[in-house]
Design a protein around this motif. Sequence first.
Motif, PDB file in Angstrom:
ATOM      1  N   UNK A 146       0.846  -1.205   0.000  1.00  0.00           N
ATOM      2  CA  UNK A 146       0.000   0.000   0.000  1.00  0.00           C
ATOM      3  C   UNK A 146       0.875   1.245   0.000  1.00  0.00           C
ATOM      4  N   UNK A 147       1.952   1.207   0.779  1.00  0.00           N
ATOM      5  CA  UNK A 147       2.855   2.356   0.832  1.00  0.00           C
ATOM      6  C   UNK A 147       3.597   2.528  -0.495  1.00  0.00           C
ATOM      7  N   UNK A 148       3.958   1.399  -1.141  1.00  0.00           N
ATOM      8  CA  UNK A 148       4.587   1.487  -2.457  1.00  0.00           C
ATOM      9  C   UNK A 148       3.644   2.129  -3.462  1.00  0.00           C
ATOM     10  N   UNK A 149       2.363   1.729  -3.448  1.00  0.00           N
ATOM     11  CA  UNK A 149       1.386   2.309  -4.372  1.00  0.00           C
ATOM     12  C   UNK A 149       1.246   3.809  -4.134  1.00  0.00           C
ATOM     13  N   UNK A 150       1.202   4.213  -2.868  1.00  0.00           N
ATOM     14  CA  UNK A 150       1.120   5.647  -2.558  1.00  0.00           C
ATOM     15  C   UNK A 150       2.370   6.386  -3.013  1.00  0.00           C
ATOM     16  N   UNK A 151       3.514   5.759  -2.844  1.00  0.00           N
ATOM     17  CA  UNK A 151       4.781   6.381  -3.246  1.00  0.00           C
ATOM     18  C   UNK A 151       4.827   6.574  -4.759  1.00  0.00           C
ATOM     19  N   UNK A 152       4.359   5.578  -5.502  1.00  0.00           N
ATOM     20  CA  UNK A 152       4.332   5.702  -6.960  1.00  0.00           C
ATOM     21  C   UNK A 152       3.411   6.839  -7.398  1.00  0.00           C
ATOM     22  N   UNK A 153       2.336   7.035  -6.651  1.00  0.00           N
ATOM     23  CA  UNK A 153       1.362   8.068  -7.011  1.00  0.00           C
ATOM     24  C   UNK A 153       1.934   9.470  -6.865  1.00  0.00           C
ATOM     25  N   UNK A 154       2.852   9.651  -5.926  1.00  0.00           N
ATOM     26  CA  UNK A 154       3.403  10.999  -5.678  1.00  0.00           C
ATOM     27  C   UNK A 154       4.849  11.135  -6.138  1.00  0.00           C
ATOM     28  N   UNK A 155       5.411  10.063  -6.692  1.00  0.00           N
ATOM     29  CA  UNK A 155       6.829  10.090  -7.078  1.00  0.00           C
ATOM     30  C   UNK A 155       7.006   9.561  -8.497  1.00  0.00           C
ATOM     31  N   UNK A 156       6.687  10.365  -9.502  1.00  0.00           N
ATOM     32  CA  UNK A 156       6.834   9.907 -10.890  1.00  0.00           C
ATOM     33  C   UNK A 156       8.281   9.643 -11.281  1.00  0.00           C
ATOM     34  N   UNK A 157       9.223  10.072 -10.422  1.00  0.00           N
ATOM     35  CA  UNK A 157      10.638   9.880 -10.731  1.00  0.00           C
ATOM     36  C   UNK A 157      11.128   8.461 -10.447  1.00  0.00           C
ATOM     37  N   UNK A 158      10.274   7.629  -9.836  1.00  0.00           N
ATOM     38  CA  UNK A 158      10.686   6.255  -9.529  1.00  0.00           C
ATOM     39  C   UNK A 158      10.902   5.479 -10.831  1.00  0.00           C
ATOM     40  N   UNK A 159      12.114   4.980 -11.008  1.00  0.00           N
ATOM     41  CA  UNK A 159      12.465   4.248 -12.224  1.00  0.00           C
ATOM     42  C   UNK A 159      12.951   2.824 -11.954  1.00  0.00           C
ATOM     43  N   UNK A 160      13.468   2.568 -10.741  1.00  0.00           N
ATOM     44  CA  UNK A 160      14.046   1.257 -10.459  1.00  0.00           C
ATOM     45  C   UNK A 160      13.665   0.784  -9.066  1.00  0.00           C
ATOM     46  N   UNK A 161      13.199  -0.452  -8.976  1.00  0.00           N
ATOM     47  CA  UNK A 161      12.872  -1.096  -7.699  1.00  0.00           C
ATOM     48  C   UNK A 161      13.701  -2.373  -7.611  1.00  0.00           C
ATOM     49  N   UNK A 162      14.319  -2.594  -6.456  1.00  0.00           N
ATOM     50  CA  UNK A 162      15.123  -3.801  -6.253  1.00  0.00           C
ATOM     51  C   UNK A 162      14.552  -4.615  -5.107  1.00  0.00           C
TER      52      UNK A 162
END
Length: 291
Positions: free
Chosen positions: A105-121
């Motif tokens: 849920x926190x990842x989904x919220x982070x993606x919603x406010x952080x379009x700069x996310x390009x890489x997840x490990x």
Amino acid sequence: MNGKVSDVIEQPGAPTRIRGSEFSYSPEDFNLVRQTLYRISGIRLAETKDAMVYSRLVRRIRALRHKSFSDYLSYLKRTPAEQQHFINALTTNLTSFFREPHHFSMLANHLAVSPQVKTIWCAASSSGEEPYSIAMTVAEHFGHFDVPVKIIASDIDSNMLEKARAGIYPEQITRQLSPERCKHFLHRGKKHQAGSVRIVPELRKMVEFRHINLTEPRWPLPRQIDVIFCRNVMIYFDKQTQLRLLEKMVSFMPAQGLYFAGHSENFSMAPHLVRPVGNTTYQPAKGKSYG
């Protein structure tokens, strides 16, 4: 745990023997296993894990037709290629889809406010349930599979990586997922594959699996990692190794990155590295990008 051992018999001055077993197993053998595993993987086995070690390694000893634990350990010492089989036998893989759901849920919220996310490990992919849960979350955010986010999943266990790449699971795992997710992300097996499900190819393509030993000096990763899932991994390392690995991971992260830890992991002892921003969720402590 793979296998079960019910009784360990010890006599003063004599090798430890597992009841009903064909191999002698001395305290020296067990200590050498612990030392070797720590040296090549950084994993520290508790002194109470002697029965587990026997049950895990005895199959390998039989397969190689060694006559004793000491013979196998001598073989391991002179045969570098055996190290991966040794690691595979002794590492524990316990996971499920959307385990600790608050993180997703926190990842989904982070993606919603952080379009700069390009890489997840995902630093400990095990049999794949965690990275595929990440991929489902990312696909749901964007509404399709062709996403601008790269998902890297790694593990030290080569057998688990093969299983994760295949993405085939018992049909019971559908109980861990909503009917909607089952519909979008799973194919049910037919004929000889009845009773199993497989992750749809579009989702499998979203995850790149790599073999990484976290204690090795170099990791084959991009320069920047925006989100790191390293859950229920640090508990297998001593404090010194935990801090060294955390510092190295944080060095890949921007100031606004997210680090997800396991439910039994706490980094209050490292305020110079990370600060808490949620339930077992952290961000880099410094207000600037690292690495």
